[in-house]
Design a protein around this motif. Structure first.
Motif, short mmCIF file in Angstrom:
data_model
loop_
_atom_site.label_atom_id
_atom_site.label_comp_id
_atom_site.label_asym_id
_atom_site.label_seq_id
_atom_site.Cartn_x
_atom_site.Cartn_y
_atom_site.Cartn_z
N PHE A 212 3.01 -56.45 23.89
CA PHE A 212 1.84 -56.71 23.05
C PHE A 212 1.83 -55.82 21.81
CE2 PHE A 212 -2.57 -55.72 21.87
CZ PHE A 212 -3.01 -56.98 21.51
N ASN A 213 2.13 -54.55 21.96
CA ASN A 213 2.12 -53.64 20.80
C ASN A 213 3.14 -54.08 19.75
OD1 ASN A 213 0.08 -52.06 21.85
ND2 ASN A 213 1.48 -50.64 22.84
N LYS A 214 4.26 -54.61 20.19
CA LYS A 214 5.26 -55.12 19.25
C LYS A 214 4.70 -56.34 18.52
CE LYS A 214 9.33 -55.23 17.37
NZ LYS A 214 9.73 -54.20 16.41
N ILE B 67 4.33 -56.72 14.51
CA ILE B 67 4.85 -57.86 13.74
C ILE B 67 3.75 -58.52 12.93
CG2 ILE B 67 5.84 -60.18 13.97
CD1 ILE B 67 7.38 -59.07 16.44
N SER B 68 2.59 -58.70 13.55
CA SER B 68 1.45 -59.32 12.84
C SER B 68 1.03 -58.49 11.64
CB SER B 68 0.26 -59.49 13.79
OG SER B 68 0.56 -60.39 14.81
N ALA B 69 1.02 -57.18 11.80
CA ALA B 69 0.65 -56.29 10.69
C ALA B 69 1.64 -56.42 9.53
CB ALA B 69 0.56 -54.85 11.17
N ILE B 70 2.92 -56.51 9.86
CA ILE B 70 3.94 -56.65 8.81
C ILE B 70 3.80 -57.99 8.10
CG2 ILE B 70 6.42 -56.90 8.41
CD1 ILE B 70 6.79 -54.84 10.76
N LEU B 71 3.65 -59.06 8.87
CA LEU B 71 3.56 -60.40 8.27
C LEU B 71 2.30 -60.59 7.45
CD1 LEU B 71 4.85 -62.60 11.24
CD2 LEU B 71 6.06 -62.04 9.12
N SER B 72 1.22 -59.94 7.83
CA SER B 72 -0.05 -60.13 7.13
C SER B 72 -0.25 -59.17 5.97
CB SER B 72 -1.22 -59.98 8.11
OG SER B 72 -1.27 -58.66 8.63
N GLU B 73 0.67 -58.25 5.80
CA GLU B 73 0.53 -57.25 4.73
C GLU B 73 0.45 -57.94 3.37
OE1 GLU B 73 2.96 -53.41 3.01
OE2 GLU B 73 3.29 -54.04 5.07
N GLY B 74 -0.53 -57.52 2.59
CA GLY B 74 -0.69 -58.04 1.24
C GLY B 74 -1.62 -59.24 1.14
N PHE B 75 -2.05 -59.78 2.27
CA PHE B 75 -2.97 -60.91 2.24
C PHE B 75 -4.38 -60.42 2.56
CE2 PHE B 75 1.07 -62.92 3.53
CZ PHE B 75 1.19 -63.84 2.51
N PRO B 76 -5.38 -60.86 1.79
CA PRO B 76 -6.74 -60.40 2.07
C PRO B 76 -7.29 -60.97 3.37
CG PRO B 76 -6.76 -62.00 0.30
CD PRO B 76 -5.32 -61.71 0.60
N HIS B 77 -6.79 -62.14 3.78
CA HIS B 77 -7.23 -62.75 5.05
C HIS B 77 -6.14 -63.69 5.53
CE1 HIS B 77 -9.83 -64.70 8.01
NE2 HIS B 77 -9.24 -65.82 7.64
N GLY C 89 4.51 -68.60 15.33
CA GLY C 89 3.94 -69.94 15.24
C GLY C 89 3.62 -70.32 13.82
N GLU C 90 2.61 -69.68 13.24
CA GLU C 90 2.20 -69.99 11.89
C GLU C 90 1.30 -68.89 11.35
OE1 GLU C 90 -0.18 -73.52 11.81
OE2 GLU C 90 -1.64 -72.74 13.21
N MET C 91 1.04 -68.99 10.06
CA MET C 91 0.05 -68.13 9.41
C MET C 91 -1.00 -69.06 8.82
SD MET C 91 2.67 -65.39 7.68
CE MET C 91 1.45 -64.37 6.89
N THR C 92 -2.27 -68.78 9.14
CA THR C 92 -3.37 -69.62 8.69
C THR C 92 -4.25 -68.81 7.76
OG1 THR C 92 -3.31 -70.78 10.81
CG2 THR C 92 -5.27 -71.08 9.46
N PHE C 93 -4.49 -69.36 6.59
CA PHE C 93 -5.20 -68.62 5.54
C PHE C 93 -6.66 -69.00 5.42
CE2 PHE C 93 -0.72 -68.53 4.66
CZ PHE C 93 -0.51 -67.20 4.37
N THR C 94 -7.16 -69.83 6.30
CA THR C 94 -8.58 -70.20 6.29
C THR C 94 -9.15 -69.98 7.68
OG1 THR C 94 -8.05 -72.49 6.83
CG2 THR C 94 -8.31 -71.95 4.50
N PRO C 95 -10.42 -69.59 7.76
CA PRO C 95 -11.02 -69.43 9.09
C PRO C 95 -11.23 -70.80 9.75
CG PRO C 95 -12.64 -69.02 7.36
CD PRO C 95 -11.32 -69.23 6.69
N ALA C 96 -11.23 -70.83 11.04
CA ALA C 96 -11.51 -72.02 11.83
C ALA C 96 -10.59 -73.19 11.47
CB ALA C 96 -12.98 -72.42 11.69
N LYS C 97 -9.35 -72.90 11.19
CA LYS C 97 -8.34 -73.93 10.85
C LYS C 97 -8.74 -74.73 9.61
CE LYS C 97 -9.05 -75.59 14.77
NZ LYS C 97 -9.21 -76.58 15.78
N GLY C 98 -9.63 -74.20 8.80
CA GLY C 98 -10.07 -74.94 7.62
C GLY C 98 -11.03 -76.06 7.94
#
Length: 71
Positions: free
Chosen positions: A7-9, A13-23, A38-47
């Motif tokens: 889980f910590n890994k 990984i999530s922290a690295i992939l999300s770096e630089g994005f506000p959300h 899987g994917e990166m989603t840039f809107t809450p609630a799947k848009g």
């Protein structure tokens, strides 16, 4: 549900992939101890989130400061 042994890994990984994005939501899956992206989603609630009251949209918009990312 049990927390996977790696889980910590996954969090790392999530922290690295999300770096630089506000959300962004980063979806990772643990299958038999192996981590899959899987994917990166840039809107809450799947848009699909529908708020009938515009003041809710304005409030949520205030929580996200995108000025540092505007050109």
């Amino acid at each position: 549900l049990k927390v996977p042994k790696n889980f910590n890994k996954m969090v790392e990984i999530s922290a690295i992939l999300s770096e630089g994005f506000p959300h962004v939501r980063v979806d990772l899956y643990n299958v038999n101890g192996k981590i899959y992206f899987g994917e990166m989603t840039f809107t809450p609630a799947k848009g699909t989130l529908i708020l009938d009251d515009d003041s809710c949209d304005e409030l949520i918009g205030e929580w996200l400061d995108i000025r540092p990312y505007q050109k």
